[in-house]
Design a protein around this motif. Structure first.
Motif, short mmCIF file in Angstrom:
data_model
loop_
_atom_site.label_atom_id
_atom_site.label_comp_id
_atom_site.label_asym_id
_atom_site.label_seq_id
_atom_site.Cartn_x
_atom_site.Cartn_y
_atom_site.Cartn_z
N THR A 71 -7.26 -3.66 6.88
CA THR A 71 -7.49 -3.93 4.84
C THR A 71 -7.58 -2.59 4.68
O THR A 71 -7.02 -1.16 4.97
N VAL A 72 -8.41 -2.06 3.28
CA VAL A 72 -8.43 -0.85 2.99
C VAL A 72 -9.62 -0.80 1.96
O VAL A 72 -10.29 -1.91 2.18
N ARG A 84 -7.76 -5.64 -2.64
CA ARG A 84 -7.35 -6.41 -1.71
C ARG A 84 -6.96 -7.43 -1.58
O ARG A 84 -5.87 -7.88 -1.30
N TRP A 140 1.05 -0.97 -0.24
CA TRP A 140 -0.31 0.36 -0.40
C TRP A 140 0.77 1.26 -0.28
O TRP A 140 1.90 1.53 0.90
N ILE A 147 -2.21 -5.78 3.58
CA ILE A 147 -3.08 -6.74 4.46
C ILE A 147 -2.73 -7.85 5.62
O ILE A 147 -2.08 -8.60 4.84
N CYS A 176 -3.27 -6.78 -1.75
CA CYS A 176 -2.22 -5.75 -2.07
C CYS A 176 -1.28 -6.83 -0.54
O CYS A 176 -2.37 -7.31 0.52
#
Length: 289
Positions: free
Chosen positions: A261-262, A235, A136, A241, A238
């Motif tokens: 999370t995003v 997600r 991220w 996470i 990524c």
């Protein structure tokens, strides 16, 4: 036999005309593919074109970039023909009646660099067969044959008046001695990570076609990352996470905890030691373990 003008035979130039024929098609997003030998910064070039009134769909690719910038004004310099260094011009706030696109709200524009990250990750996975992921917000991470992760690409988006310029720098055949020093995740290239193929031409085609596909879906849903599937794809890709992280904030200070999370706005959610959920919109993420 005439000698090649290129000292590195494993670093051939991009075929500009072939790329133009393949990617600039009726009804498509891309309107012009400019391949130039050298520039200071493709983002600066495209931002200038945006201010001069160029329409959406301009792509500038540099065979060598000598004054590129990453996030926090870090330098991004690429040796000749060793990577893909490009910027694209988008106008997400403009309606496109012929495609049924209403203006995307400005609050959703922050998804564009993450969209570029997903398109880049998918292109690298398909062409190179590497296990690529995203740290991220949008650093491309690949692991070497021993499993050590490294940063192979970075993405920087900038607003230029009513346009958004998205710049991508990907190390393809960059050698270890050519990589810059870093303070976080070490830099690497696709070739160093053991890519099955390291040809820039199919990588660029796959990247721009994937970008167009995701951008069209995002515009068709009015910039809704969840509705168009972009949030789910991000997600899944990524690698931040679930990791323990330290986030260095732009104004100083840091947040430590577990990245959970995003969210729908593309922000990173971090659960700190006291159980509080912190929402991070910008910062440098360090994976602790």
């Amino acid at each position: 036999m005439a000698s090649s003008p290129y000292a590195d035979l494993d670093r051939p130039p991009l075929a500009a005309r072939a790329l133009q024929r393949a990617l600039v098609v009726p009804g498509g997003l891309w309107r012009r593919i400019d391949v130039i030998a050298e520039t200071g910064s493709t983002n600066a070039d495209v931002a200038g074109a945006a201010r001069d009134g160029s329409g959406e769909g301009l792509v500038v690719v540099a065979e060598q970039q000598v004054a590129g910038r990453g996030r926090r004004d870090r330098q991004w310099v690429s040796p000749p023909r060793a990577g893909l260094t490009l910027s694209v011009l988008l106008r997400p706030g403009a309606a496109v009646p012929e495609r049924g696109w209403a203006p995307a709200p400005q609050r959703a524009w922050g998804w564009l660099p993450l969209l570029a990250g997903v398109a880049l990750m998918e292109a690298v996975q398909r062409i190179t067969e590497l296990d690529a992921g995203l740290k991220w917000p949008n650093d491309l991470v690949v692991s070497d044959p021993e499993g050590a992760p490294g940063k192979a690409a970075g993405i920087l988006a900038e607003v230029a008046e009513d346009a958004v310029v998205v710049g991508i720098g990907l190390n393809v055949t960059t050698r270890a001695a050519e990589l810059p020093p870093t303070t976080g995740l070490p830099a690497t290239s696709l070739q160093l990570a053991g890519a099955k193929a390291a040809d820039r031409d199919p990588l660029l085609r796959a990247l721009l076609r994937g970008f167009e596909r995701w951008y069209a879906g995002w515009r068709e849903t009015g910039g809704d990352a969840e509705l168009c599937g972009l949030l789910g794809a991000y997600r899944r890709g990524c690698v931040t996470i679930g990791r323990e992280v330290r986030v260095l904030l732009p104004g100083g200070g840091e947040i430590a905890g577990v990245a959970t999370t995003v969210d729908g706005d593309g922000q990173l959610m971090v659960r700190t030691a006291d159980g509080a959920e912190r929402r991070v919109s910008a910062g440098d993420v360090l994976h602790v373990r």
